[in-house]
Design a protein around this motif. Sequence first.
Motif, PDB file in Angstrom:
ATOM      1  N   LEU A   6      13.485  46.203  -9.837  1.00  0.00           N
ATOM      2  CA  LEU A   6      13.432  45.057 -10.741  1.00  0.00           C
ATOM      3  C   LEU A   6      14.709  44.235 -10.632  1.00  0.00           C
ATOM      4  N   THR A   7      14.564  42.938 -10.640  1.00  0.00           N
ATOM      5  CA  THR A   7      15.692  42.023 -10.649  1.00  0.00           C
ATOM      6  C   THR A   7      15.677  41.237 -11.949  1.00  0.00           C
ATOM      7  N   GLN A   8      16.799  41.235 -12.667  1.00  0.00           N
ATOM      8  CA  GLN A   8      16.854  40.438 -13.890  1.00  0.00           C
ATOM      9  C   GLN A   8      16.969  38.968 -13.524  1.00  0.00           C
ATOM     10  N   ASP A  11      17.258  36.057 -19.600  1.00  0.00           N
ATOM     11  CA  ASP A  11      17.548  36.868 -20.771  1.00  0.00           C
ATOM     12  C   ASP A  11      16.323  37.707 -21.138  1.00  0.00           C
ATOM     13  N   GLY A  12      16.409  39.019 -20.894  1.00  0.00           N
ATOM     14  CA  GLY A  12      15.295  39.900 -21.205  1.00  0.00           C
ATOM     15  C   GLY A  12      14.088  39.711 -20.326  1.00  0.00           C
ATOM     16  N   TRP A  14      12.589  40.237 -16.282  1.00  0.00           N
ATOM     17  CA  TRP A  14      12.781  40.828 -14.959  1.00  0.00           C
ATOM     18  C   TRP A  14      11.579  40.505 -14.087  1.00  0.00           C
ATOM     19  N   SER A  38       7.427  44.882 -25.257  1.00  0.00           N
ATOM     20  CA  SER A  38       7.519  44.309 -23.919  1.00  0.00           C
ATOM     21  C   SER A  38       6.151  43.849 -23.445  1.00  0.00           C
ATOM     22  N   GLN A  57      10.510  50.376 -14.677  1.00  0.00           N
ATOM     23  CA  GLN A  57      10.499  49.699 -15.976  1.00  0.00           C
ATOM     24  C   GLN A  57      10.894  50.620 -17.124  1.00  0.00           C
ATOM     25  N   LEU A  60      13.963  50.217 -19.357  1.00  0.00           N
ATOM     26  CA  LEU A  60      13.983  48.945 -20.088  1.00  0.00           C
ATOM     27  C   LEU A  60      13.015  48.930 -21.259  1.00  0.00           C
TER      28      LEU A  60
END
Length: 333
Positions: A6-8, A11-12, A14, A38, A57, A60
């Motif tokens: 996962l790449t961010q 803000d919040g 991915w 989520s 995931q 997160l």
Amino acid sequence: MGDGGLTQIGDGVWAVVRTPGGWGEANTGLVVDAGTASLVVDTAWDTRLARRIAEAQQPLVSRAPITEAVNTHSDGDHWWGNDTLPATARITTSAAALRGMREDLPPAAVAALAAAGRPLAALPGMLGAAAAYMRRVPGGARLPLRSPRLPDHTFDTVLRLDVGQRPVQLERLGPCHTAGDLIAHVPDAGIVFAGDLLFIGSTPILWHGPLENWLAAIDRLLALDADLYVPGHGPLCGPAEIRELRAYWVWLEQAGREQYARGAGPLEAARQLVRDPEFVRWGVWIHPERIVLSLSTLFHGWDGHPPAAPTVVRRARAFADAETLLRELSAKR
């Protein structure tokens, strides 16, 4: 990234961005309201990759459980990983996309056709060429053995989902690529998940149409003025890349009509258009032979047929043309 990483991207928010964005290399996303809930956008059709994404995931979402998921359209590479979602998560798509999911070939049939392509590819004519191209589509993915979980919640035009305190706006802009294409806009992050309304660096495919709907959808995406767009295939992008996709469609519609008016079929038209000096700017996109798939749909419409998903016969004929064009392009390199 093809490994489930996962790449961010905000803000919040991915994403798993799989480049270069070829067949089956669909991007997926995750929106998190920390400590609350989520939402997942699309799932991978490769069962191994879908599991790796779900595992990535977990850190997160451990304190923000996945309560919502969205499938952007009916193509299997965007929803055949739905069985990796929590059983308690609600899955939303457009009503038109759900109909398409129910009508499309199940994953076991696609896998069988791809496997059958190996011996059939040696046959001469349309059957052999179509089988050879069908082998390329799964791209080595391990498809599910049974049909995955379908969405259990649909909408027609627009819908707001609340992910904790974060609104996510869904909007159906299809029929374009497929019958029920939708986008997921995360306004507080300035991010839009566009599904297959955006192919970036990857030749797009008009399966359903009409093309004017896709042009209107692109204009709608630009009007949202987001900071970042996540395409269905290819790298993250901004307005410049979206405008380049629009320019491709405008050119293809105009140049294709000229070929249609002189009596050419989709394959002959594609042969002419890939030699057009204007095509050079888009010829660097992966899978340039897919131009013939879109021409097949355009010609079908110009013949007076209403927009619709391709029949098995029409898709097979288009795949045969794509394989033929691919071989010709490869021979010139």
